[in-house]
Design an enzyme around this catalytic site. Structure first.
Site, PDB file in Angstrom:
ATOM      1  N   LYS A 293      57.116 -31.390  28.170  1.00 58.88           N
ATOM      2  CA  LYS A 293      56.339 -32.038  29.241  1.00 58.88           C
ATOM      3  C   LYS A 293      56.475 -31.230  30.529  1.00 58.88           C
ATOM      4  O   LYS A 293      57.371 -30.373  30.651  1.00 58.88           O
ATOM      5  CB  LYS A 293      56.840 -33.467  29.444  1.00 58.88           C
ATOM      6  CG  LYS A 293      58.287 -33.563  29.873  1.00 58.88           C
ATOM      7  CD  LYS A 293      58.723 -35.005  30.016  1.00 58.88           C
ATOM      8  CE  LYS A 293      60.154 -35.085  30.501  1.00 58.88           C
ATOM      9  NZ  LYS A 293      60.559 -36.423  30.900  1.00 58.88           N
TER      10      LYS A 293
ATOM     11  N   TYR B 167      62.071 -23.008  63.104  1.00 55.42           N
ATOM     12  CA  TYR B 167      61.625 -24.233  63.794  1.00 55.42           C
ATOM     13  C   TYR B 167      62.810 -25.066  64.244  1.00 55.42           C
ATOM     14  O   TYR B 167      63.766 -25.280  63.503  1.00 55.42           O
ATOM     15  CB  TYR B 167      60.761 -25.077  62.865  1.00 55.42           C
ATOM     16  CG  TYR B 167      59.410 -24.498  62.584  1.00 55.42           C
ATOM     17  CD1 TYR B 167      58.503 -24.245  63.613  1.00 55.42           C
ATOM     18  CD2 TYR B 167      59.033 -24.204  61.275  1.00 55.42           C
ATOM     19  CE1 TYR B 167      57.251 -23.719  63.337  1.00 55.42           C
ATOM     20  CE2 TYR B 167      57.784 -23.683  60.999  1.00 55.42           C
ATOM     21  CZ  TYR B 167      56.898 -23.431  62.039  1.00 55.42           C
ATOM     22  OH  TYR B 167      55.666 -22.911  61.763  1.00 55.42           O
TER      23      TYR B 167
END
Ligand SMILES: Cc1ncc(COP(=O)(O)O)c(C=O)c1O
Length: 366
Positions: free
Chosen positions: A35, A256
């Site tokens: 999956k 930042y």
């Protein structure tokens, strides 16, 4: 050349699947769970390797994933256990996929469709996520038993705490699972293929292998239980090429929010990876990358496309174009990174995305 890549070692996957097949023995079918694009390893390349290495069945979460495998030319047995009752199942029904039935409503949909289909009944045994509740076992067993177009291959259930080998809940679930099998057989269902064990239970609880095991993580070479070593080989390495090395002065701050300030004159390496590529912003403070065999800390905020690495005074002469290993071969393991970041290795290997390119190694004899 790729700025950012996952290297997928197909020989490692082959090795792991061989090991798992050996471990479960000839009487237990090995389902390799593919999956989520084979846990981020790329199902198209990985699935044939698994089948060649001994997988008897492939497991998908959604039926769409299983249908996609058929369109890739995979003709091995497939099981898929997630779908919504209103979904158009025609492709799945014409693709010989064993479909998981997690509720009375799902069972009724397959009964009403009247198209031949094989199913695995997903029974609730104590995880309380997705499975037929005990109160409805009898009704679902009878409904499916009475439908001539439906072949029940067996029961499946999922363990909540198998990664904690001492947790008694696994035995509670196993008892419940055995009770479900007994009840289904009393109701007339043969149930030849029952499966409960995921990677941790497959590796630590041979008594819970039943007729088939559903193994995901271990196929990709990672241990699901801390401290165990089954000689698995991790298949994924996430690497970034350094795009810039630049000086920073003591007292200057970077990225930042200027959350990190250089404690001394030194150098920063800029890596082309950020949260758009799957590196969580919350990893600030936990990530150490490896360059030329040496470990260096990530500092400052994770941006969308970039992070910076503190090289100190750069004693080993790291330069632009050198490779930094985020996790994997030649660097810290996915498990070490997960531990540092407060998550699990499953999540770490599913992370690389965005501009990450997959590069395959090995598997040439396919
Ligand atoms: C129903 C089911 N079975 C098996 C697996 C495989 O689990 P693991 O990766 O621990 O082997 C999963 C994955 O979470 C799953 O959802």
């Amino acid at each position: 050349m790729s700025l950012l890549s996952t290297r997928i070692n197909l020989d490692a996957i082959s090795h792991n699947v061989h090991k798992l097949k050996e471990l479960v023995g000839p009487d237990v079918r090995l389902m390799c769970v593919v999956k989520a694009d084979a846990y981020g390893h790329g199902v198209e390349k990985v699935a044939p390797v698994m089948l060649k290495a001994g997988a008897d069945v492939l497991g998908c979460a959604t039926v769409d994933e299983a249908v996609a495998l058929r369109s890739m030319g995979i003709d091995a047995p497939l099981v898929a256990w997630m779908w919504e009752p209103e979904q158009d199942l025609s492709d799945a029904l014409s693709s010989n996929i064993v479909i998981g039935v997690p509720s009375l409503q799902h069972a009724q949909v397959l009964v009403d469709i009247e198209v031949p289909v094989k199913v695995a009944i997903k029974v609730e045994t104590g995880m309380h996520r997705n499975g037929v509740d005990r109160a409805q076992w009898a009704e679902v067993f009878a409904l499916l038993n009475d439908a001539p177009h439906i072949e029940v291959t067996g029961l499946m259930s999922h363990l909540a705490c198998a990664d904690e080998p001492d947790n008694p809940h696994t035995d509670v679930q196993a008892e419940e699972f055995r009770a479900a099998i007994a009840q289904a057989r009393e109701a007339g269902l043969e149930c030849p293929i029952n499966h409960l064990a995921n990677s941790p239970a497959t590796l630590t609880r041979p008594d819970l292998h039943f007729d088939q095991v559903r193994v995901g993580l271990a196929c990709y070479g990672l241990e699901p239980v801390a401290g165990l070593d089954h000689e698995l080989q991790p298949a994924m390495t996430w690497a970034a090429n350094i795009i810039n090395v630049k000086p920073i002065k003591k007292g200057e701050s970077s990225c930042y929010g200027l959350t990190w300030t250089a404690p001394a004159d030194g150098y920063l390496a800029v890596l082309p990876v950020g949260y758009a590529d799957g590196l969580p912003r919350s990893i600030q403070g936990s990530l150490q990358v490896t360059i030329g065999g040496k470990s260096y800390p990530h500092v400052g905020r994770v941006s969308m496309d970039q992070i910076v690495i503190d090289l100190g005074d750069n004693p080993f002469g790291v330069r632009a174009d050198d490779e930094a290993i985020i996790f994997g071969e030649g660097g810290h393991s996915a498990t070490e990174l997960a531990d540092a970041a407060g998550t699990i290795n499953y999540e770490i290997i599913c992370r690389p995305t965005g501009r990450t390119k997959r590069i395959y190694e090995g598997g040439i004899d396919l």
